[in-house]
Motif scaffolding. Structure first.
Motif: not given
Length: 112
Positions: A7-9, A41-45
């Motif tokens: 994940a980007a943080v 935020f979860d977006v498009g996997g």
């Protein structure tokens, strides 16, 4: 051992304001908010994480989930990589490495 999730943080000083802005920019609600500490935020996997009051580093970077952060840290140290000590967050154990280009790479596994 290998990574399970990425994940980007992004570190933020005002989590509530950042959640509002990212909600507007992405057009979706946060999937998880933990007070003033953390939001996701979860977006498009993919996942975008916002690190508020609970963060290991003040630089943007990557968050990498591994099965066992202590074992992973030992592997990295054995390869001559400088790694921070493991710290306990509210939900996880984590350590930080300087990634290529100078950004933070935080390795974590759930606290057990």
């Amino acid at each position: 051992m290998s990574a399970e999730k990425l994940a980007a943080v992004i570190p933020v000083d005002d989590l509530a304001e950042a959640v509002d802005r990212w909600t507007t920019l992405l057009g979706v609600e946060a999937t998880f908010v933990d007070g003033d500490r953390w939001a996701q935020f979860d977006v498009g996997g993919t996942r975008l994480a916002l690190a508020g009051a609970d963060r290991s580093d003040d630089r943007p970077g990557l968050l990498v989930k591994v099965p066992d952060v202590a074992a992973y840290r030992s592997e990295l140290v054995g390869q001559g990589i400088s790694v921070s000590e493991i710290e306990r967050g509210p939900h996880e154990l984590r350590c930080v490495v300087d990634g290529p280009g100078g950004f933070a790479v935080t390795f974590y596994s759930p606290a057990g």
